[in-house]
Design a protein around this motif. Structure first.
Motif, PDB file in Angstrom:
ATOM      1  N   PHE A   1       0.831  -1.196   0.000  1.00 31.85           N
ATOM      2  CA  PHE A   1       0.000   0.000   0.000  1.00 31.85           C
ATOM      3  C   PHE A   1       0.863   1.243   0.000  1.00 31.85           C
ATOM      4  N   GLY A   2       0.328   2.298  -0.571  1.00 32.39           N
ATOM      5  CA  GLY A   2       1.058   3.560  -0.570  1.00 32.39           C
ATOM      6  C   GLY A   2       0.126   4.689  -0.902  1.00 32.39           C
TER       7      GLY A   2
ATOM      8  N   GLU B   1       0.114   6.528  -3.264  1.00 32.94           N
ATOM      9  CA  GLU B   1      -0.218   6.576  -4.689  1.00 32.94           C
ATOM     10  C   GLU B   1      -1.663   6.141  -4.932  1.00 32.94           C
ATOM     11  N   TYR B   2      -2.170   5.220  -4.098  1.00 33.07           N
ATOM     12  CA  TYR B   2      -3.538   4.749  -4.297  1.00 33.07           C
ATOM     13  C   TYR B   2      -4.590   5.825  -4.025  1.00 33.07           C
TER      14      TYR B   2
ATOM     15  N   PRO C   1      -7.108  -2.029  -7.639  1.00 27.05           N
ATOM     16  CA  PRO C   1      -6.930  -1.025  -6.588  1.00 27.05           C
ATOM     17  C   PRO C   1      -8.187  -0.811  -5.753  1.00 27.05           C
TER      18      PRO C   1
ATOM     19  N   GLU D   1      -5.054   8.456  -5.388  1.00 23.36           N
ATOM     20  CA  GLU D   1      -5.626   8.999  -6.633  1.00 23.36           C
ATOM     21  C   GLU D   1      -6.745   8.110  -7.159  1.00 23.36           C
ATOM     22  N   LEU D   2      -6.788   6.872  -6.664  1.00 27.20           N
ATOM     23  CA  LEU D   2      -7.756   5.916  -7.212  1.00 27.20           C
ATOM     24  C   LEU D   2      -8.875   5.585  -6.232  1.00 27.20           C
TER      25      LEU D   2
END
Lengths: 306, 255
Positions: A27-28, A30-31, A263, A33-34
């Motif tokens: 996990f990070g 970055e997710y 995601p 955004e989704l």
């Protein structure tokens, strides 16, 4: 059901709005955004070590049937940078945070990292990642020393590796672990038949749906053996697999590898659990924890086997 | 980046084992703003096997459609090849960084091999639109698998091709050297061949011409989380191909 099913749980003194956590290492930010992080039960950033680690040389991944073999090698920014730069960003979402840590150099490192955290920092618990430690007395000893190094509850995260899982879980519990999470990746291998060598280093671990039936049985056994809550993971990809773990005794589940290809897996899992509860007339998700054990005993009693 | 359900407008063989897939986002937004060098993570299966998405470089972005060119090499791409026109596929896009065409560059060379040439086609279109003079040097194991050469010709790229079965591309590489000596390129982009990368690195070392390489590697998440796709770079650090790349200055990568 006017107010709808209650997915909330109380874990280690912290209320989580649902039992779905995302797993360390998968996990990070970055997710964000989704998906909407604020819908998750808890967040677990990448496992940290004392010093930054650059991780292993590539290749670090091999896809296997319904699985993923990895040897990322503990690529992480180290505890200092994590606390200074990463933790404040994770706290912004207002979702409980569990910090995973691992001592590459041994038990002392676990203790040193644990001593960097305490209540009031926005962390609900520390999860000791025993990826390369599987002897019971080291586990028990490390857990015990960590409980003294911090006032945060300690979760012991266990990996199937030679020693029987329930023995490791009991050792961790006797050392003072407030919860047991399992499984970490399973030692596994892929061989490149053209080059005639293993594709990844010998310490590589397998995750994904391929390991689910194995991990599930381990969660079943550990739930029977220990008194502390169990957090289940290993191939959780959707509401059905999450419920398998809950029914087997997991108070919470973690979604990991599934996020790479989907995601939305954690969010869909939460929604699916809610729909299931409506269909089955279940008021509280906690009523489902370990229910399969009780059902099995009831079945045997009916057959006159009790 | 976003997750996009896309309708498959076309999914056709352009050579043996090489297909072109043209997509339109169902939400109508297409991939406006996507840059040459960026890629998609394509979900090729509804089941857990194959488990992972497949990374695919953008071949073109045009209005609300976008396309990829891919070679069938394994389970994931075999499934992609069977996806029906009119069907639906989910992608996460656009991902990664893109090529950096220096604004002052007037002469751009694109050097690619096989399916590696695909992202260079999108780059060529952008360079031509910026009024640059674009030279393409494309090789493959057969005439049929020279990817993108028709599209490159049509857009006005000055094209040289080479066919060889052993990856040597010797004549083509010599030609690039000669052309650069005679009248230097201002920027070179490459993808698909270690030998081509080494040539571009040599040209940079010898003459200072900036060059970029688009790397392809195994990926799991494609968005920077799993750290599975790293490459060792010349400054001694690991960089993620999915977010620090896939485009890198040639001097950063071991040839």
């Amino acid at each position: 059901m006017a107010s709808g099913p209650d997915l909330s749980i109380e874990l280690l003194g912290q209320r989580l709005q649902n039992p779905v956590i995302e797993a360390a290492g998968t996990f990070g930010e970055e997710y964000s955004e989704l998906i909407d992080f604020r819908k998750l039960g808890a967040l677990v950033p990448k496992t940290i070590s004392l010093e930054p680690h650059c991780g292993s040389p590539p290749p670090r991944l091999v896809e296997t049937p319904a699985g993923l073999l990895n040897f990322v090698g503990g690529d992480n920014p180290g505890v200092k940078k994590f606390i200074e730069e990463h933790l404040p960003r994770w706290r912004r979402y207002g979702i409980p945070i569990i910090v995973g840590l691992r001592g590459h150099r041994g038990p002392d490192e676990y203790v040193r990292i644990a001593s960097c955290f305490k209540r009031g920092m926005g962390v609900m618990a520390l999860e000791l990642n025993f990826k390369f430690m599987s002897d019971c007395s080291s586990i028990s000893d490390t857990v015990s020393r960590c409980t003294q190094a911090t006032d945060l509850p300690i979760i012991a995260k266990l990996r199937p590796a030679g020693v029987i899982m329930t023995e490791m879980a009991l050792a961790a519990e006797s050392g003072g672990a407030a919860a047991i999470s399992l499984v970490n990746t399973i030692p596994a291998m892929v061989i490149d038949v053209e080059r005639q060598v293993p594709e990844l280093p010998l310490g590589a671990g397998l995750s994904g749906p391929a390991i689910r039936p194995i991990a599930l049985k381990m969660v079943w056994d550990v739930y029977e053996a220990v008194k502390v809550p169990v957090i289940g993971m290993g191939g959780v990809a959707d509401w059905r697999s999450a419920l398998e773990y809950i029914l087997a005794g997991a108070s919470a589940v973690a979604v990991g590898t599934a996020m790479f290809s989907n995601p939305y897996a954690a969010i869909e899992t939460i929604d699916g659990i809610r729909d299931y509860m409506v269909r089955h007339g279940v008021m509280r998700v906690t009523d489902l924890v370990g229910l399969a054990h009780r059902n099995l005993r009831a079945q045997s009693a009916l057959k006159g086997g009790a | 980046m976003r997750g996009v359900f896309a309708t498959i407008l076309q999914n056709r063989a352009v050579a043996e084992d090489i297909l072109k897939m043209v997509l339109r986002g169902k939400d109508g937004a297409g991939l406006a703003g996507a840059r040459p060098g960026q890629f998609l993570m394509v979900r090729c299966s509804d089941t857990s096997d194959p488990l992972l998405r497949r990374p695919m470089s953008l071949y073109d972005v045009s209005g609300d459609t976008f396309s990829i060119v891919y070679r069938v090499v394994g389970a994931g791409t075999r499934l992609m090849a069977k996806m029906p026109e009119g069907g639906e596929v989910h992608v996460i896009a656009p991902l990664g960084n893109g090529f950096n065409l220096p604004p002052q560059s007037g002469r751009v060379a694109l050097v690619g091999r096989g399916v590696g040439a695909a992202p260079l086609v999108f780059l060529a279109k952008t360079a031509i639109a910026q009024g640059k003079r674009v030279f393409g040097f494309i090789s493959a194991t057969s005439r049929e698998s020279l990817v993108g050469v028709e599209d490159l010709s049509k857009m006005g790229v000055e094209l040289q091709t080479g066919v060889d079965t052993d990856g040597s591309s010797t004549e083509l590489l010599d030609l690039i050297r000669e052309r650069h000596s005679a009248e230097p390129f201002d920027y070179v982009a490459t993808c698909g061949s270690r030998r081509m990368l080494r040539l571009v690195q040599d040209l940079r070392t010898a003459t200072g011409v900036p060059g970029e390489v688009l790397l392809e590697t195994r990926m799991a998440c494609g968005i920077g989380v799993c750290k599975g796709c790293v490459v060792m770079t010349a400054d001694g650090t690991y960089k993620k191909v999915c977010t620090d790349g896939p485009v890198f200055p040639v001097e950063l990568i071991a040839g």
